[in-house]
Design a protein around this motif. Structure first.
Motif, PDB file in Angstrom:
ATOM      1  N   UNK A   1       0.845  -1.201   0.000  1.00 31.17           N
ATOM      2  CA  UNK A   1       0.000   0.000   0.000  1.00 31.17           C
ATOM      3  C   UNK A   1       0.877   1.246   0.000  1.00 31.17           C
ATOM      4  N   UNK A   2       0.302   2.397  -0.383  1.00 34.05           N
ATOM      5  CA  UNK A   2       1.165   3.585  -0.390  1.00 34.05           C
ATOM      6  C   UNK A   2       1.424   4.104   1.025  1.00 34.05           C
ATOM      7  N   UNK A   3       0.816   3.482   2.023  1.00 39.30           N
ATOM      8  CA  UNK A   3       1.165   3.780   3.419  1.00 39.30           C
ATOM      9  C   UNK A   3       2.460   3.051   3.802  1.00 39.30           C
ATOM     10  N   UNK A   4       2.919   2.169   2.910  1.00 40.40           N
ATOM     11  CA  UNK A   4       4.135   1.397   3.183  1.00 40.40           C
ATOM     12  C   UNK A   4       3.828  -0.007   3.701  1.00 40.40           C
ATOM     13  N   UNK A   5       2.566  -0.243   4.093  1.00 35.11           N
ATOM     14  CA  UNK A   5       2.210  -1.554   4.639  1.00 35.11           C
ATOM     15  C   UNK A   5       2.277  -2.645   3.565  1.00 35.11           C
ATOM     16  N   UNK A   6       2.763  -3.816   3.980  1.00 33.65           N
ATOM     17  CA  UNK A   6       2.773  -5.012   3.124  1.00 33.65           C
ATOM     18  C   UNK A   6       1.850  -6.034   3.758  1.00 33.65           C
ATOM     19  N   UNK A   7       1.014  -6.697   2.999  1.00 44.65           N
ATOM     20  CA  UNK A   7       0.211  -7.768   3.591  1.00 44.65           C
ATOM     21  C   UNK A   7      -0.130  -8.812   2.538  1.00 44.65           C
ATOM     22  N   UNK A   8      -0.618  -9.949   2.999  1.00 38.00           N
ATOM     23  CA  UNK A   8      -0.941 -11.055   2.095  1.00 38.00           C
ATOM     24  C   UNK A   8      -2.446 -11.218   2.013  1.00 38.00           C
ATOM     25  N   UNK A   9      -2.936 -11.399   0.793  1.00 35.64           N
ATOM     26  CA  UNK A   9      -4.371 -11.609   0.576  1.00 35.64           C
ATOM     27  C   UNK A   9      -4.571 -12.981  -0.057  1.00 35.64           C
ATOM     28  N   UNK A  10      -5.733 -13.587   0.261  1.00 32.48           N
ATOM     29  CA  UNK A  10      -5.992 -14.913  -0.325  1.00 32.48           C
ATOM     30  C   UNK A  10      -6.479 -14.791  -1.768  1.00 32.48           C
ATOM     31  N   UNK A  11      -7.117 -13.659  -2.077  1.00 34.31           N
ATOM     32  CA  UNK A  11      -7.590 -13.392  -3.447  1.00 34.31           C
ATOM     33  C   UNK A  11      -7.655 -11.882  -3.631  1.00 34.31           C
ATOM     34  N   UNK A  12      -7.635 -11.448  -4.888  1.00 31.66           N
ATOM     35  CA  UNK A  12      -7.662 -10.005  -5.186  1.00 31.66           C
ATOM     36  C   UNK A  12      -8.744  -9.729  -6.220  1.00 31.66           C
ATOM     37  N   UNK A  13      -9.562  -8.707  -5.944  1.00 30.53           N
ATOM     38  CA  UNK A  13     -10.564  -8.263  -6.916  1.00 30.53           C
ATOM     39  C   UNK A  13     -10.131  -6.891  -7.436  1.00 30.53           C
ATOM     40  N   UNK A  14      -9.899  -6.803  -8.738  1.00 35.44           N
ATOM     41  CA  UNK A  14      -9.535  -5.514  -9.334  1.00 35.44           C
ATOM     42  C   UNK A  14     -10.821  -4.829  -9.790  1.00 35.44           C
ATOM     43  N   UNK A  15     -11.132  -3.708  -9.138  1.00 32.92           N
ATOM     44  CA  UNK A  15     -12.354  -2.943  -9.468  1.00 32.92           C
ATOM     45  C   UNK A  15     -11.957  -1.477  -9.632  1.00 32.92           C
TER      46      UNK A  15
END
Ligand SMILES: Cc1cc2nc3c(=O)[nH]c(=O)nc-3n(C[C@H](O)[C@H](O)[C@H](O)COP(=O)(O)OP(=O)(O)OC[C@H]3O[C@@H](n4cnc5c(N)ncnc54)[C@H](O)[C@@H]3O)c2cc1C
Length: 400
Positions: A125-139
């Motif tokens: 994220x542009x806040x610098x946070x990194x995280x893992x997602x199980x799935x991604x929806x591009x909207x």
């Protein structure tokens, strides 16, 4: 720790998808600026072309239609085909929907999405946070897809912008800046015609330059729609009815047909209520086509081929290209290079399977990028009714 689903985008499609996922109890993180396309990238004072029946964000929780919002806000109910929706009302409706159904929205940008450990995704994220997602929806909707035809590029050497000689229609919210100026708007779709009318009403001298003879046209008012054809949110016609309510087989049509229909169905045609305002304030110049553009003394000069076969030069203080949007996954720069390279595409648009999943398992697309697979209804808010429950059901079955 349970990995959430990431929904990138907080316009009508992102919010509607998130509401469906949350209703299924799936943990979800939603990112984006709520309703920003409507608030900042469309002209103030604009009216929606879609009718109230076609302008609700779909969700499984009852009580969240546009009419419900009108009741909650204490404003006149917008329900009939003759009720026209001001963009400001629609933005307020979207924000109300978000506050009620997507309360944890995070107003930050996703800067990168890459394959993560296992079958998940790693997001930054542009806040610098990194995280893992199980799935991604591009909207992410229209973002990044504004199209400027190549023949206009020489007059937009530093990129199109409101303060430059040439801009794209998506770059305007306040058309008052053109008061007293000569303005050319290129295009013949609703966006071109409404931008032109609003600029003229704000005091600009406006010409619409449209390709093809008699290209500027307006739809019939609701009371003049043909009676013996089925009703759809876009008017009465068998084709519109089928494309709205039965988009299932669309992705099995030949590639050329799918792309043609996305471009042409509900294509260039002004709304019935715009005709009088447009004809009162805007001149139209039909041309064979625009063949070039340059800048002279800081002002844009268009070279056009006339219907008689000659060329002519048209000058103005500014040119707005209302030339639409072209889907190209290459423009989605937040998708990591490996992910983008692995995506199967059809003329730049992701090829989607059942449930809006791309060729990369766990990566979903909805809204405009899904139109090449599910048809022109995906270009409009009412497409959420078909897309969101199906996407959420597929995602729940595969990654729930
Ligand atoms: C002038 C004009 C008039 C229109 N009129 C109508 C109409 O009357 N009726 C109708 O149904 N449709 C209309 N449309 C089409 C309409 O814009 C789309 O149907 C709708 O906005 C698509 O919604 P969306 O949620 O897919 O994307 P958008 O509304 O474009 O929202 C995109 C979201 O993605 C977010 N985002 C983008 N990149 C990132 C990132 N990297 N990280 C985090 N967030 C990101 C943005 O912040 C935003 O929240 C019109 C379009 C235009 C241009």
């Amino acid at each position: 720790m349970i990995r959430p689903v990431a929904v990138i985008g907080a316009g009508p499609f992102g919010l509607s998808t998130a509401a469906h996922l949350r209703a299924r109890g799936i943990p979800v993180r939603v990112f984006g600026d709520p309703m920003v396309s409507w608030r900042d990238h469309m002209p103030g004072g604009m009216l929606l072309k879609s009718t109230p029946a076609a302008s609700s964000l779909d969700c499984p929780q009852p009580g969240h239609t546009l009419a419900d919002y009108c009741d909650a806000a204490g404003i006149r109910r917008l329900v009939t085909d003759e009720d026209v929706i001001p963009v400001e009302t629609f933005v307020a409706y979207g924000e109300w929907f978000q506050e009620k159904l997507v309360p944890g929205l995070e107003q930050v940008r996703v800067v990168s999405v890459d394959r993560g450990p296992g079958d998940g995704f790693e997001l930054k994220l542009d806040s610098g946070e990194l995280f893992t997602a199980r799935a991604v929806v591009v909207a992410t909707g229209l973002s990044g897809f504004a199209h400027l035809p190549a023949e206009l590029a020489p007059a937009a050497a530093d990129g199109p912008a409101p303060a430059a000689p040439v801009s794209h229609s998506s770059q305007h919210h306040d058309l008052g800046r053109f008061a007293g100026k000569e303005l050319i708007v290129i295009g013949a779709g609703q966006s071109a015609l409404e931008t032109a009318a609003l600029a003229a009403e704000a005091g600009a001298r406006v010409r619409v330059v449209a390709r093809g003879r008699g290209r500027v046209a307006f739809g019939a008012p609701p009371w003049k729609q043909p009676r013996f054809r089925p009703e759809s949110p876009f008017g009465r016609a068998w084709s519109l009815w089928a494309l709205t309510y039965y988009p299932h087989p669309y992705r099995f049509l030949p590639e050329a047909t799918r792309h043609y229909l996305v471009r042409r169905v509900l294509g260039p045609l002004g709304a019935w209520w715009l005709r009088e305002r447009f004809e009162n304030g805007v001149r139209v110049r039909d041309v064979e086509r625009v063949v070039g553009a340059e800048v002279r003394d800081g002002s844009p000069v268009l070279t056009v081929r006339t219907h008689a076969g000659g060329t002519e030069r048209l000058t103005a203080d500014h040119v707005i290209a209302a030339t639409g949007y072209r889907v190209d996954v290459a423009a989605l720069d937040f998708l990591g290079p490996e992910l983008r390279a692995g995506l199967q595409v059809s003329r730049g648009a992701p090829r989607l399977g059942p449930g809006y999943v791309s060729s990369e398992p766990g990566l979903y697309f909805t809204g405009l990028p899904a139109a090449a697979s599910y048809g022109p209804v995906m270009r409009f808010v009412c497409g959420t009714e078909f897309a969101s429950p199906r996407l959420a059901a597929h995602l729940a079955a595969a990654h729930g």
